[in-house]
Design a protein around this motif. Structure first.
Motif, PDB file in Angstrom:
ATOM      1  N   HIS A 140      -1.741   0.048  -1.161  1.00 43.89           N
ATOM      2  CA  HIS A 140      -2.436  -0.811  -0.205  1.00 43.89           C
ATOM      3  C   HIS A 140      -2.988  -2.079  -0.841  1.00 43.89           C
ATOM      4  CE1 HIS A 140      -2.089   2.193   2.958  1.00 43.89           C
ATOM      5  NE2 HIS A 140      -2.451   3.099   2.079  1.00 43.89           N
ATOM      6  N   ILE A 329       3.414  -0.160   5.264  1.00 45.01           N
ATOM      7  CA  ILE A 329       2.372   0.856   5.407  1.00 45.01           C
ATOM      8  C   ILE A 329       3.013   2.229   5.225  1.00 45.01           C
ATOM      9  CG2 ILE A 329       0.632   1.848   6.923  1.00 45.01           C
ATOM     10  CD1 ILE A 329       0.519  -0.816   8.375  1.00 45.01           C
ATOM     11  N   LYS A 359       0.994  -7.208   5.914  1.00 47.83           N
ATOM     12  CA  LYS A 359       0.411  -6.473   4.794  1.00 47.83           C
ATOM     13  C   LYS A 359       0.698  -7.130   3.447  1.00 47.83           C
ATOM     14  CE  LYS A 359      -0.250  -1.819   2.992  1.00 47.83           C
ATOM     15  NZ  LYS A 359      -1.703  -1.876   3.238  1.00 47.83           N
TER      16      LYS A 359
END
Length: 495
Positions: A140, A329, A359
């Motif tokens: 992440h 993700i 992201k």
């Protein structure tokens, strides 16, 4: 002031529980998806104030418990919206309590050895280094940094242009550590107070310099469009045709308003080799006819493979350019699409405008690479999850401060934002409440890369080195004290 050994267990337990509870409440509101920036600075304070007055188990237990309570505001988000597997959820949310324990332990040890300056440095150094190590160890990126809580405080977040988010975290947790060291019993305070004041004056002076009006440069008007809250529409469906028709009208109206770039959200269309021309052909004609560079987010499927892409249709009428999202993700996307590789992509004919997807903006290195390849404006199709719209958009804003970039982000089911290299949000709309929203704003292409863009994560590595040196100093001091005590009583210390 009584020493920890003078306190009874009930009193120690009461102080530890009170510190943990207060830290947890401050952290619950000072971190998470909608943090109160001022409270973030206070989160560690109750524990580090109490730590020198508590025995080791109580002090470290309070540190861990405080952060477990603070992060309870993210449990349902990680478990439901992000669908994190239980093991990953525990590992991610367990990291900060462990970081709090490590920082508190080193702070307490150095303070107990009469080294308040070292203690005040050690606590934020452990935090900043720990955040950086977490960012490269899990999928992440820099998602969990405390720095984003300060995205609305532009003077504070300017530090990221030199140090990355790690310097902002260092400052946010370093101030309470310095206050706690100053309040500790029987420590020399003048040197620590002067040092803390010098650091704050330097940060404030730099922020004043960087927030001064920049020289006027080339200005380009951009339009950012919202999208459906849910679903990836097939272009040959009634809903897909209606959405494309709406986008055509909105881009035309934005062009009438002077827009020369239009950015659509992530995954608004789900296409195959057969249906992709139903999207590409009308947008290519519109881009050429209205002299607008158009960037659209889509899923493009080829047989058994699929990519999450941003495609730029140039106003010049040339061939489109495709960028494939690199950071997916886990679970939500990795089961459906494959990550992208290969070179960075810009709008054809203008390397000042780079392409990136959602992201990917959570990863400072990728934004740095774009900036160092000449992209002063990043065009970002994105898709948020409703209640995380503010936080995720502010991560992107902070990336712009780090590298000296404008960020044009079309976050469907989140926020549409245009932000400048100092973190000023020049235009914004809530695309959750208004999916058909459009914002139009001017960006400048005449910006310079920052020190962080050029030098990278130097500050994070400096913090890691400082934490190790201070840990070694604390251990050496402890070993020396054991030998001194042993010599006084005429025995040999146990190893």
């Amino acid at each position: 002031m009584a020493s920890p050994r003078d306190w009874s267990k009930p009193r120690s337990a009461a102080v530890a529980l009170a510190a943990a509870a207060l830290s947890g409440v401050l952290g619950y509101f000072g971190t998470g998806l909608h943090p109160v920036a001022a409270l973030t600075w206070l989160v560690p304070l109750p524990v580090v104030l109490a730590a020198p007055r508590l025995r080791w188990p109580w002090a470290l237990g309070a540190a861990a418990t405080g952060w477990i309570l603070a992060q309870s505001n993210l449990w349902t988000y990680f478990a439901h919206e992000l669908e994190m597997p239980p093991g990953v959820l525990v590992a991610v949310l367990g990291f900060y309590p462990l970081l709090a324990v490590a920082g508190t332990a080193l702070f307490r040890a150095l303070l107990g050895r009469g080294r308040p300056v070292s203690a005040a440095l050690a606590f934020p150094a452990v935090w900043a280094a720990g955040e950086y190590l977490l960012s490269i160890a899990q999928p992440h990126g820099a998602w969990l940094s405390l720095a984003y809580s300060q995205a609305g405080l532009r003077p504070v977040v300017q530090l990221a242009s030199v140090t990355g988010v790690w310097g902002v975290t260092f400052l946010v947790v370093g101030v309470p550590a310095a206050l706690a060291a100053l309040a500790a019993p029987a420590v020399p305070r003048l040197r620590l107070a002067v040092g803390a004041a010098v650091v704050l004056l330097c940060v404030g002076g730099y922020a004043t310099y960087r927030l001064a009006p920049a020289p006027a440069g080339d200005r380009v008007r951009v339009a950012v469009l919202g999208g459906p809250v849910d679903g990836e529409l097939a272009p040959d469906s009634a809903a897909g045709r209606a959405l494309l028709s709406r986008y055509t009208r909105q881009i035309g109206a934005a062009a009438d308003d002077g827009a020369r770039v239009a950015v659509l959200p992530e995954k608004v269309f789900d296409t195959t080799g057969r249906t992709w021309p139903l999207v590409a052909d009308p947008l290519a004609r519109l881009a050429r006819r209205r002299h607008v560079d158009i960037v659209v987010g889509a899923v493009v499927r080829h047989g058994r493979t699929a990519g999450n892409v941003a495609v730029a249709f140039p106003a010049t009428g040339g061939a489109p350019v495709t960028y494939t999202k690199r950071h997916l993700i886990p679970g939500l996307e990795t089961d459906e699409v494959s990550p992208g590789h290969g070179p960075l992509r810009q709008v054809p004919g203008d390397t000042r405008f780079g392409l990136i997807v959602c992201k990917d903006l959570d990863f400072p290195e990728l934004v740095r690479d774009n900036r160092n390849h000449g992209s002063s404006v990043l065009l970002a199709p994105a898709w948020d999850m409703g209640r995380d719209g503010w936080l995720h958009s502010r991560m992107a804003v902070t990336r712009g401060v780090e590298s000296g970039s404008w960020i044009v982000r079309a976050g469907r089911y989140g926020d549409l934002t245009v932000s400048d290299p100092t973190g000023r949000v020049v235009a914004e709309a809530n695309a959750t409440a208004h999916p058909d929203a459009v914002v139009v704003a001017e960006v400048s292409t005449a910006t310079a890369p920052t020190l962080y863009a050029r030098a990278g994560n130097w500050f994070a590595w400096l913090c890691a080195a400082a934490a190790l040196v201070l840990l070694a100093a604390a251990l050496r001091h402890r070993a020396r004290n054991r030998w001194d005590t042993a010599l006084m009583v005429g025995s040999t210390p146990r190893r």
